[in-house]
Design a protein around this motif. Structure first.
Motif, PDB file in Angstrom:
ATOM      1  N   GLY A  33       0.815  -1.215   0.000  1.00  0.00           N
ATOM      2  CA  GLY A  33       0.000   0.000   0.000  1.00  0.00           C
ATOM      3  C   GLY A  33       0.839   1.250   0.000  1.00  0.00           C
ATOM      4  O   GLY A  33       0.557   2.210  -0.731  1.00  0.00           O
ATOM      5  N   LEU A  34       1.904   1.268   0.825  1.00  0.00           N
ATOM      6  CA  LEU A  34       2.774   2.441   0.895  1.00  0.00           C
ATOM      7  C   LEU A  34       3.472   2.677  -0.447  1.00  0.00           C
ATOM      8  O   LEU A  34       3.575   3.825  -0.913  1.00  0.00           O
ATOM      9  N   GLY A  35       3.949   1.600  -1.083  1.00  0.00           N
ATOM     10  CA  GLY A  35       4.610   1.746  -2.380  1.00  0.00           C
ATOM     11  C   GLY A  35       3.669   2.313  -3.430  1.00  0.00           C
ATOM     12  O   GLY A  35       4.049   3.219  -4.185  1.00  0.00           O
ATOM     13  N   CYS A  36       2.442   1.807  -3.475  1.00  0.00           N
ATOM     14  CA  CYS A  36       1.454   2.324  -4.448  1.00  0.00           C
ATOM     15  C   CYS A  36       1.124   3.783  -4.166  1.00  0.00           C
ATOM     16  O   CYS A  36       1.044   4.602  -5.095  1.00  0.00           O
ATOM     17  N   PHE A  37       0.945   4.112  -2.885  1.00  0.00           N
ATOM     18  CA  PHE A  37       0.604   5.485  -2.499  1.00  0.00           C
ATOM     19  C   PHE A  37       1.701   6.466  -2.924  1.00  0.00           C
ATOM     20  O   PHE A  37       1.427   7.470  -3.586  1.00  0.00           O
ATOM     21  N   GLN A 264      12.110  14.012 -16.476  1.00  0.00           N
ATOM     22  CA  GLN A 264      12.045  12.673 -17.053  1.00  0.00           C
ATOM     23  C   GLN A 264      12.959  11.705 -16.306  1.00  0.00           C
ATOM     24  O   GLN A 264      12.602  10.533 -16.093  1.00  0.00           O
ATOM     25  N   LEU A 265      14.139  12.186 -15.905  1.00  0.00           N
ATOM     26  CA  LEU A 265      15.063  11.324 -15.168  1.00  0.00           C
ATOM     27  C   LEU A 265      14.482  10.939 -13.810  1.00  0.00           C
ATOM     28  O   LEU A 265      14.513   9.762 -13.413  1.00  0.00           O
ATOM     29  N   VAL A 266      13.950  11.926 -13.084  1.00  0.00           N
ATOM     30  CA  VAL A 266      13.364  11.657 -11.773  1.00  0.00           C
ATOM     31  C   VAL A 266      12.171  10.715 -11.911  1.00  0.00           C
ATOM     32  O   VAL A 266      11.986   9.804 -11.087  1.00  0.00           O
ATOM     33  N   ARG A 267      11.358  10.908 -12.958  1.00  0.00           N
ATOM     34  CA  ARG A 267      10.204  10.033 -13.177  1.00  0.00           C
ATOM     35  C   ARG A 267      10.657   8.572 -13.328  1.00  0.00           C
ATOM     36  O   ARG A 267      10.095   7.654 -12.721  1.00  0.00           O
ATOM     37  N   ALA A 268      11.692   8.366 -14.148  1.00  0.00           N
ATOM     38  CA  ALA A 268      12.184   7.007 -14.386  1.00  0.00           C
ATOM     39  C   ALA A 268      12.757   6.390 -13.114  1.00  0.00           C
ATOM     40  O   ALA A 268      12.487   5.221 -12.799  1.00  0.00           O
ATOM     41  N   VAL A 269      13.552   7.182 -12.372  1.00  0.00           N
ATOM     42  CA  VAL A 269      14.162   6.671 -11.144  1.00  0.00           C
ATOM     43  C   VAL A 269      13.093   6.354 -10.099  1.00  0.00           C
ATOM     44  O   VAL A 269      13.148   5.308  -9.426  1.00  0.00           O
ATOM     45  N   VAL A 270      12.109   7.247  -9.970  1.00  0.00           N
ATOM     46  CA  VAL A 270      11.030   7.033  -9.003  1.00  0.00           C
ATOM     47  C   VAL A 270      10.254   5.766  -9.336  1.00  0.00           C
ATOM     48  O   VAL A 270       9.967   4.934  -8.452  1.00  0.00           O
ATOM     49  N   TYR A 271       9.931   5.589 -10.611  1.00  0.00           N
ATOM     50  CA  TYR A 271       9.141   4.417 -11.001  1.00  0.00           C
ATOM     51  C   TYR A 271       9.914   3.138 -10.720  1.00  0.00           C
ATOM     52  O   TYR A 271       9.365   2.162 -10.186  1.00  0.00           O
ATOM     53  N   LEU A 272      11.210   3.130 -11.054  1.00  0.00           N
ATOM     54  CA  LEU A 272      12.020   1.939 -10.827  1.00  0.00           C
ATOM     55  C   LEU A 272      12.172   1.654  -9.336  1.00  0.00           C
ATOM     56  O   LEU A 272      11.978   0.512  -8.883  1.00  0.00           O
ATOM     57  N   ALA A 273      12.516   2.688  -8.556  1.00  0.00           N
ATOM     58  CA  ALA A 273      12.770   2.493  -7.128  1.00  0.00           C
ATOM     59  C   ALA A 273      11.516   2.020  -6.391  1.00  0.00           C
ATOM     60  O   ALA A 273      11.566   1.075  -5.590  1.00  0.00           O
ATOM     61  N   LEU A 274      10.374   2.661  -6.669  1.00  0.00           N
ATOM     62  CA  LEU A 274       9.163   2.312  -5.926  1.00  0.00           C
ATOM     63  C   LEU A 274       8.550   1.008  -6.415  1.00  0.00           C
ATOM     64  O   LEU A 274       7.866   0.316  -5.653  1.00  0.00           O
ATOM     65  N   THR A 275       8.788   0.643  -7.664  1.00  0.00           N
ATOM     66  CA  THR A 275       8.368  -0.681  -8.126  1.00  0.00           C
ATOM     67  C   THR A 275       9.156  -1.758  -7.388  1.00  0.00           C
ATOM     68  O   THR A 275       8.609  -2.803  -7.010  1.00  0.00           O
ATOM     69  N   LEU A 276      10.438  -1.488  -7.142  1.00  0.00           N
ATOM     70  CA  LEU A 276      11.248  -2.420  -6.359  1.00  0.00           C
ATOM     71  C   LEU A 276      10.765  -2.485  -4.907  1.00  0.00           C
ATOM     72  O   LEU A 276      10.793  -3.558  -4.287  1.00  0.00           O
ATOM     73  N   VAL A 277      10.326  -1.348  -4.359  1.00  0.00           N
ATOM     74  CA  VAL A 277       9.770  -1.347  -3.000  1.00  0.00           C
ATOM     75  C   VAL A 277       8.533  -2.233  -2.940  1.00  0.00           C
ATOM     76  O   VAL A 277       8.358  -3.034  -2.008  1.00  0.00           O
ATOM     77  N   ILE A 278       7.656  -2.108  -3.943  1.00  0.00           N
ATOM     78  CA  ILE A 278       6.457  -2.952  -4.002  1.00  0.00           C
ATOM     79  C   ILE A 278       6.859  -4.421  -4.144  1.00  0.00           C
ATOM     80  O   ILE A 278       6.264  -5.311  -3.517  1.00  0.00           O
ATOM     81  N   ALA A 279       7.885  -4.674  -4.964  1.00  0.00           N
ATOM     82  CA  ALA A 279       8.342  -6.053  -5.159  1.00  0.00           C
ATOM     83  C   ALA A 279       8.869  -6.648  -3.855  1.00  0.00           C
ATOM     84  O   ALA A 279       8.583  -7.810  -3.523  1.00  0.00           O
ATOM     85  N   VAL A 280       9.643  -5.860  -3.097  1.00  0.00           N
ATOM     86  CA  VAL A 280      10.166  -6.338  -1.814  1.00  0.00           C
ATOM     87  C   VAL A 280       9.023  -6.637  -0.848  1.00  0.00           C
ATOM     88  O   VAL A 280       9.040  -7.645  -0.120  1.00  0.00           O
ATOM     89  N   ALA A 382      -1.460  -0.122 -10.046  1.00  0.00           N
ATOM     90  CA  ALA A 382      -2.280  -1.155  -9.402  1.00  0.00           C
ATOM     91  C   ALA A 382      -2.057  -2.516 -10.058  1.00  0.00           C
ATOM     92  O   ALA A 382      -1.948  -3.539  -9.359  1.00  0.00           O
ATOM     93  N   SER A 383      -1.943  -2.542 -11.379  1.00  0.00           N
ATOM     94  CA  SER A 383      -1.746  -3.814 -12.087  1.00  0.00           C
ATOM     95  C   SER A 383      -0.410  -4.445 -11.719  1.00  0.00           C
ATOM     96  O   SER A 383      -0.327  -5.665 -11.512  1.00  0.00           O
ATOM     97  N   ILE A 384       0.645  -3.619 -11.653  1.00  0.00           N
ATOM     98  CA  ILE A 384       1.973  -4.143 -11.296  1.00  0.00           C
ATOM     99  C   ILE A 384       1.952  -4.719  -9.881  1.00  0.00           C
ATOM    100  O   ILE A 384       2.486  -5.802  -9.626  1.00  0.00           O
ATOM    101  N   ALA A 385       1.325  -4.006  -8.937  1.00  0.00           N
ATOM    102  CA  ALA A 385       1.278  -4.466  -7.549  1.00  0.00           C
ATOM    103  C   ALA A 385       0.520  -5.794  -7.439  1.00  0.00           C
ATOM    104  O   ALA A 385       0.969  -6.726  -6.760  1.00  0.00           O
ATOM    105  N   VAL A 386      -0.636  -5.893  -8.108  1.00  0.00           N
ATOM    106  CA  VAL A 386      -1.428  -7.132  -8.043  1.00  0.00           C
ATOM    107  C   VAL A 386      -0.687  -8.274  -8.733  1.00  0.00           C
ATOM    108  O   VAL A 386      -0.652  -9.407  -8.226  1.00  0.00           O
ATOM    109  N   LEU A 387      -0.075  -7.991  -9.883  1.00  0.00           N
ATOM    110  CA  LEU A 387       0.661  -9.034 -10.606  1.00  0.00           C
ATOM    111  C   LEU A 387       1.825  -9.574  -9.776  1.00  0.00           C
ATOM    112  O   LEU A 387       2.043 -10.797  -9.701  1.00  0.00           O
ATOM    113  N   LEU A 388       2.594  -8.669  -9.146  1.00  0.00           N
ATOM    114  CA  LEU A 388       3.709  -9.111  -8.307  1.00  0.00           C
ATOM    115  C   LEU A 388       3.201  -9.905  -7.106  1.00  0.00           C
ATOM    116  O   LEU A 388       3.848 -10.870  -6.671  1.00  0.00           O
TER     117      LEU A 388
END
Length: 411
Positions: A33-37, A264-280, A382-388
């Motif tokens: 939830g925190l990662g998605c938020f 654009q750089l911050v967007r990419a880094v944020v998406y990668l980092a927080l997707t990893l947080v959701i994955a963890v 939401a799709s990435i979080a549910v899929l993981l």
């Protein structure tokens, strides 16, 4: 299918469940939830900065400039302007002359970049809307008038009506510097473009700039704006190669694109980092289910001895783990959407309570925290979080299906 749902919910809500398993389960739900938020909120902030960049800064500065390679300027620039006006992606075209010099008032000096404008074309642009109507009419009528950025006026302590001098460097025939050209100008008004741009910008009449810069053809170059400023790099090259005079090509991504590139750089880094947080956080589901399988071995063995197929056991534990992902995703997405839609107001309240300002208008081109929610990014998050979450249940679920009832019940 009803049995699968019933068993999954019964296993998940069993009061006898180990307290440590419950803690790990709750932490995985909270982490998802925190990662998605955070992901939704930060992406909305990046979208807001991009929108403000387009609507504010890029509505003022030119999207492309074509500067003559020859010192005498662009020959027959009127014809070139008329041709560019017919381009379907071009919304505004004007000739210009640009020069950098030192603005002087008494013993104070400030480096400025002055742009010479043709009043006939400038009247159709955005500049008249940035100053008062009376000041604009005075600027048009006074050949020696100058409009200065608010930062320049503040730095030199100027007021409307003051007389100033600008020293423009001159090149001799052998390309060495000669005595600077001095122009006496009348300050008509100020332009507040926010941020650093207001600290070094000024506008004068193109005829005066041509005389000072010895530009015989009347225009040093042509600048324009596009319907979509983000197409500037591609369109500028296409248009530049089609122009008959030889020109240097430039677009806003070269001169002022550092902010857009940072976004654009911050967007990419944020998406990668927080997707990893959701994955963890989803990996905690693996731990939860593995411990749950070990704890429920006897129940699983009884179900299998009663005829339950391996597929049913797999679906039961996949569904049990997916509950965590769905609950965490739902709360994270709802809170993220609420925060993104009300971020500007919430940030304003926090600024008022703490007595601080997150963004200063003296440094940035905006003085508030922008936000723009894009629903496709919400759906993707939401799709990435549910899929993981679903992928995290596979190993424990298949481990449960491999339990041998004879070994478990025989002990």
């Amino acid at each position: 299918m009803h049995l699968v749902w019933l068993l999954a919910w019964r296993f998940r809500s069993d009061k006898r469940q180990n307290g440590f398993i419950s803690f790990i389960s709750a932490s995985s739900t909270f982490g998802i939830g925190l990662g998605c938020f955070v992901l939704i909120v930060l992406l909305s902030v990046m979208n807001g900065f991009e929108r403000e960049l387009k609507d504010k800064l890029l509505s003022v500065i030119p999207h492309a400039e074509f500067k003559s390679v020859y010192p005498e300027g662009i020959e027959n620039w009127q014809q070139e302007v008329n041709l560019l006006r017919k381009h379907p992606e071009v919304t505004f075209v004007e000739p210009y002359i640009k020069a950098t010099g030192m603005l002087q008032k008494g013993n104070k000096m400030k480096a400025v970049e002055v742009t010479g404008l043709n009043m006939e074309f400038a009247e159709l642009g955005i500049l008249p809307s940035l100053v008062e109507e009376e000041q604009w009419q005075q600027f048009k009528a006074d050949h020696n008038a100058v409009l200065l950025g608010a930062g320049v006026i503040e730095k030199l302590g100027l007021r409307v009506g003051d007389r100033v001098q600008i020293l423009l460097p001159q090149l001799s025939s052998d390309l060495s510097l000669s005595a600077p050209k001095t122009l006496n100008l009348h300050v008509i008004g100020s332009i507040d473009l926010r941020g650093e741009l207001s600290n070094h910008i000024g506008f004068i009449h193109m005829s005066l700039a041509a005389e000072a810069q010895n530009i015989e053809n009347g225009a040093q170059g042509i600048r324009l704006r596009y319907r979509d400023p983000f197409t500037a790099p591609k369109l500028t090259r296409e248009i530049g190669f089609e122009l008959r005079p030889e020109v240097y090509m430039s677009n806003w991504t070269i001169s002022d694109g550092n902010l857009y590139q940072d976004i654009q750089l911050v967007r990419a880094v944020v998406y990668l980092a927080l997707t990893l947080v959701i994955a963890v956080a989803c990996f905690n589901i693996v731990s939860t289910l593995v411990m749950a399988v070990n704890e429920k071995k006897s129940e699983i063995a009884m179900l299998k001895s009663m005829g339950a197929k391996n597929g049913l056991i797999v679906f039961v534990f996949m569904l049990q783990g997916t509950f965590n992902g769905l609950i965490g995703t739902a709360f994270g997405v709802l809170l993220g959407v609420f925060m993104a839609l009300n971020l500007a107001n919430i940030a304003s309240i926090i600024e008022h309570l703490l007595g601080v300002q997150f963004l200063s208008g003296d440094i940035y081109f905006i003085d508030f925290l922008p936000s723009e929610l894009r629903w496709h990014e919400v759906y993707m998050t939401a799709s990435i979080a549910v899929l993981l979450s679903i992928l995290a249940t596979l190993y424990p679920a298949f481990k449960a299906a491999r339990i041998n009832p004879a070994k478990v019940l025989g002990h």
